[in-house]
Design an enzyme around this catalytic site. Structure first.
Site, PDB file in Angstrom:
ATOM      1  N   ASP A  47     -10.446  71.206 -82.676  1.00  0.00           N
ATOM      2  CA  ASP A  47     -10.316  70.948 -84.083  1.00  0.00           C
ATOM      3  C   ASP A  47     -10.825  69.534 -84.526  1.00  0.00           C
ATOM      4  OD1 ASP A  47      -8.072  71.285 -86.676  1.00  0.00           O
ATOM      5  OD2 ASP A  47      -8.275  69.106 -86.139  1.00  0.00           O
ATOM      6  N   TYR A  52     -13.849  62.958 -89.413  1.00  0.00           N
ATOM      7  CA  TYR A  52     -13.720  62.217 -88.093  1.00  0.00           C
ATOM      8  C   TYR A  52     -15.137  61.629 -87.463  1.00  0.00           C
ATOM      9  CZ  TYR A  52      -9.539  65.066 -88.119  1.00  0.00           C
ATOM     10  OH  TYR A  52      -8.388  65.757 -88.299  1.00  0.00           O
ATOM     11  N   LYS A  77     -13.351  70.506 -91.291  1.00  0.00           N
ATOM     12  CA  LYS A  77     -12.481  70.299 -92.610  1.00  0.00           C
ATOM     13  C   LYS A  77     -13.458  69.543 -93.769  1.00  0.00           C
ATOM     14  CE  LYS A  77      -8.671  69.482 -89.656  1.00  0.00           C
ATOM     15  NZ  LYS A  77      -9.031  68.668 -88.721  1.00  0.00           N
ATOM     16  N   HIS A 110      -9.128  69.308 -96.564  1.00  0.00           N
ATOM     17  CA  HIS A 110      -8.617  68.254 -95.471  1.00  0.00           C
ATOM     18  C   HIS A 110      -7.302  67.778 -96.358  1.00  0.00           C
ATOM     19  CE1 HIS A 110      -9.481  65.382 -92.091  1.00  0.00           C
ATOM     20  NE2 HIS A 110      -8.286  65.379 -92.362  1.00  0.00           N
TER      21      HIS A 110
HETATM   22  N1  LIG Z   1      -5.331  67.433 -91.277  1.00  0.00           N
HETATM   23  C1  LIG Z   1      -5.015  66.205 -90.966  1.00  0.00           C
HETATM   24  O1  LIG Z   1      -4.761  65.588 -91.862  1.00  0.00           O
HETATM   25  C2  LIG Z   1      -5.102  65.689 -89.691  1.00  0.00           C
HETATM   26  C3  LIG Z   1      -4.204  64.294 -89.387  1.00  0.00           C
HETATM   27  C4  LIG Z   1      -4.435  63.852 -88.290  1.00  0.00           C
HETATM   28  C5  LIG Z   1      -4.808  64.565 -87.285  1.00  0.00           C
HETATM   29  N2  LIG Z   1      -5.291  66.002 -87.409  1.00  0.00           N
HETATM   30  C6  LIG Z   1      -5.438  66.820 -85.916  1.00  0.00           C
HETATM   31  O2  LIG Z   1      -4.369  66.787 -85.065  1.00  0.00           O
HETATM   32  C7  LIG Z   1      -4.922  66.198 -83.899  1.00  0.00           C
HETATM   33  C8  LIG Z   1      -3.931  65.704 -83.302  1.00  0.00           C
HETATM   34  O3  LIG Z   1      -3.393  64.634 -83.857  1.00  0.00           O
HETATM   35  P1  LIG Z   1      -3.311  62.936 -83.390  1.00  0.00           P
HETATM   36  O4  LIG Z   1      -4.677  62.694 -82.755  1.00  0.00           O
HETATM   37  O5  LIG Z   1      -3.034  62.245 -84.563  1.00  0.00           O
HETATM   38  O6  LIG Z   1      -2.282  62.739 -82.482  1.00  0.00           O
HETATM   39  P2  LIG Z   1      -1.557  63.407 -81.060  1.00  0.00           P
HETATM   40  O7  LIG Z   1      -2.073  64.509 -80.516  1.00  0.00           O
HETATM   41  O8  LIG Z   1      -0.029  63.461 -81.850  1.00  0.00           O
HETATM   42  O9  LIG Z   1      -1.398  61.890 -80.068  1.00  0.00           O
HETATM   43  C9  LIG Z   1      -2.419  61.560 -79.764  1.00  0.00           C
HETATM   44  C10 LIG Z   1      -2.138  60.167 -79.084  1.00  0.00           C
HETATM   45  O10 LIG Z   1      -1.174  60.516 -77.937  1.00  0.00           O
HETATM   46  C11 LIG Z   1      -1.828  60.124 -76.693  1.00  0.00           C
HETATM   47  N3  LIG Z   1      -1.364  61.179 -75.532  1.00  0.00           N
HETATM   48  C12 LIG Z   1      -2.063  62.641 -75.888  1.00  0.00           C
HETATM   49  N4  LIG Z   1      -1.672  63.294 -74.638  1.00  0.00           N
HETATM   50  C13 LIG Z   1      -0.782  62.535 -74.002  1.00  0.00           C
HETATM   51  C14 LIG Z   1       0.255  62.572 -73.029  1.00  0.00           C
HETATM   52  N5  LIG Z   1       0.121  63.744 -72.212  1.00  0.00           N
HETATM   53  N6  LIG Z   1       1.009  61.416 -72.526  1.00  0.00           N
HETATM   54  C15 LIG Z   1       0.837  60.291 -73.236  1.00  0.00           C
HETATM   55  N7  LIG Z   1      -0.025  59.977 -74.095  1.00  0.00           N
HETATM   56  C16 LIG Z   1      -0.730  61.173 -74.551  1.00  0.00           C
HETATM   57  C17 LIG Z   1      -3.414  59.967 -76.951  1.00  0.00           C
HETATM   58  O11 LIG Z   1      -4.035  59.044 -76.153  1.00  0.00           O
HETATM   59  P3  LIG Z   1      -5.149  59.134 -75.199  1.00  0.00           P
HETATM   60  O12 LIG Z   1      -6.379  59.655 -76.053  1.00  0.00           O
HETATM   61  O13 LIG Z   1      -5.574  57.909 -74.813  1.00  0.00           O
HETATM   62  O14 LIG Z   1      -4.726  60.112 -74.126  1.00  0.00           O
HETATM   63  C18 LIG Z   1      -3.213  59.498 -78.536  1.00  0.00           C
HETATM   64  O15 LIG Z   1      -3.138  58.033 -78.596  1.00  0.00           O
HETATM   65  C19 LIG Z   1      -6.199  65.209 -84.225  1.00  0.00           C
HETATM   66  O16 LIG Z   1      -6.982  64.945 -83.061  1.00  0.00           O
HETATM   67  C20 LIG Z   1      -6.795  65.943 -85.478  1.00  0.00           C
HETATM   68  O17 LIG Z   1      -7.700  67.050 -84.719  1.00  0.00           O
HETATM   69  C21 LIG Z   1      -5.301  66.433 -88.728  1.00  0.00           C
END
Ligand SMILES: NC(=O)c1ccc[n+]([C@@H]2O[C@H](COP(=O)([O-])OP(=O)(O)OC[C@H]3O[C@@H](n4cnc5c(N)ncnc54)[C@H](OP(=O)(O)O)[C@@H]3O)[C@@H](O)[C@H]2O)c1
Length: 274
Positions: A47, A52, A77, A110
């Site tokens: 994704d 990004y 997106k 988005h």
């Molecule tokens: N459509 C939208 O508006 C929108 C908005 C936000 C996000 N998204 C999508 O959703 C995806 C996921 O959301 P997100 O990136 O905000 O955050 P997330 O997946 O909720 O969390 C990621 C964070 O948690 C840490 N992490 C990951 N796995 C872990 C584990 N097993 N133990 C401890 N810490 C861990 C990562 O650090 P490290 O990288 O250092 O491991 C990072 O800081 C995004 O990458 C994006 O593709 C979409």
């Protein structure tokens, strides 16, 4: 439940239930290596988004993986500044070029930019009808945005990607989407890493000898929510796939459900600074 399980859109196209997010994975080596590790760990769904600014690195990692294109599921997106009919078509071509792909599996709006998202949606319908994307959907649409879009849409959004985690469980919107056969996908499933110290989740994690992240991701899957955790760390990328050798009981699911505080780690789509 297995790693390769999918959810099926209204048009029969399948999306892996567990995918990999790359927001905040820096363009260049970081995003390239994260996607490379993810593909090696068995994720097939990636994704990304124009916003990004890492589509080029994601595209290179996909290409260098030599995996058959049809085994992958790539989402990107259209960003807010590009919304509108013609500008969305143009933005799509740019994303396709950066990703070095012939088609996109899932193209998403988005954010619901008022006055624009219905024209943007027409462009997504065009991309779908001309076969450049296999499925189309939205992100960050509240029920009222969806209801408004239904008035002009020829095709209903197949998916709504929303902020969703135990502190923001979105039960009313999930029920609305289910009623309209819209698959729900969780962004920031780990609350962007900020909800991993919760005591209830820690206690459940201990009982299963799993990490808090694994408990939350398993909670998503048991609720039928498609989930896309992000990590740039090879160990955590692999850890987040180890979700299929245990099961949360109904009581544990209910305990996690009860953690909801309607707490957002990201912006509210109604007050987003577009
Ligand atoms: N459509 C939208 O508006 C929108 C908005 C936000 C996000 N998204 C999508 O959703 C995806 C996921 O959301 P997100 O990136 O905000 O955050 P997330 O997946 O909720 O969390 C990621 C964070 O948690 C840490 N992490 C990951 N796995 C872990 C584990 N097993 N133990 C401890 N810490 C861990 C990562 O650090 P490290 O990288 O250092 O491991 C990072 O800081 C995004 O990458 C994006 O593709 C979409």
């Amino acid at each position: 439940m297995k790693f390769k399980d999918t959810a099926t859109f209204t048009n029969g196209v399948e999306i892996p239930r567990l995918g990999f997010g790359v927001w905040q994975a820096k363009d260049g080596q970081e995003a390239y290596e994260a996607v490379t590790h993810a593909l090696k760990s068995g994720y097939t769904s990636i994704d990304t988004a124009a916003a990004y600014k890492n589509e080029e690195s994601v595209g290179r990692a996909i290409k260098d993986s030599n995996l058959p294109r049809e085994e992958l599921f790539i989402t990107t997106k259209v960003w807010n500044a590009d919304q509108g009919y013609e500008s969305t078509l143009k933005a799509f071509d740019e994303s396709l070029k950066k990703l070095q792909l012939e088609y996109i599996d899932l193209y998403l709006i988005h954010w619901p930019v008022a006055d624009k998202y219905s024209d943007t949606w027409r462009a997504l319908e065009n991309l779908y009808e001309t076969g450049k994307v296999r499925a189309i959907g939205v992100c960050n649409f509240h029920e009222h945005h969806l209801t408004e879009l239904f008035k002009t849409a020829k095709i209903k959004p197949m998916i709504n990607q929303i902020e969703l985690h135990p502190k923001l469980s979105q039960e009313p919107l999930r029920a609305f989407c289910e009623k309209h056969q819209i698959i729900v996908e969780a962004w920031s499933p780990l609350g962007n890493g900020k909800i991993l110290t919760d005591a209830t989740i820690a206690e459940i994690a201990k009982a299963h000898e799993k990490s808090p992240a694994q408990i939350i991701l398993r909670w998503d899957l048991q609720h039928g929510i498609v989930t896309i955790p992000k990590s740039v760390n090879a160990d955590r990328i692999a850890e987040n796939t180890q979700l299929f050798d245990f099961e949360l009981s109904a009581a544990e699911m209910a305990k996690i459900d009860a953690l909801n505080e309607d707490h957002r780690t990201g912006p509210d789509p109604d007050n987003f600074n577009f």
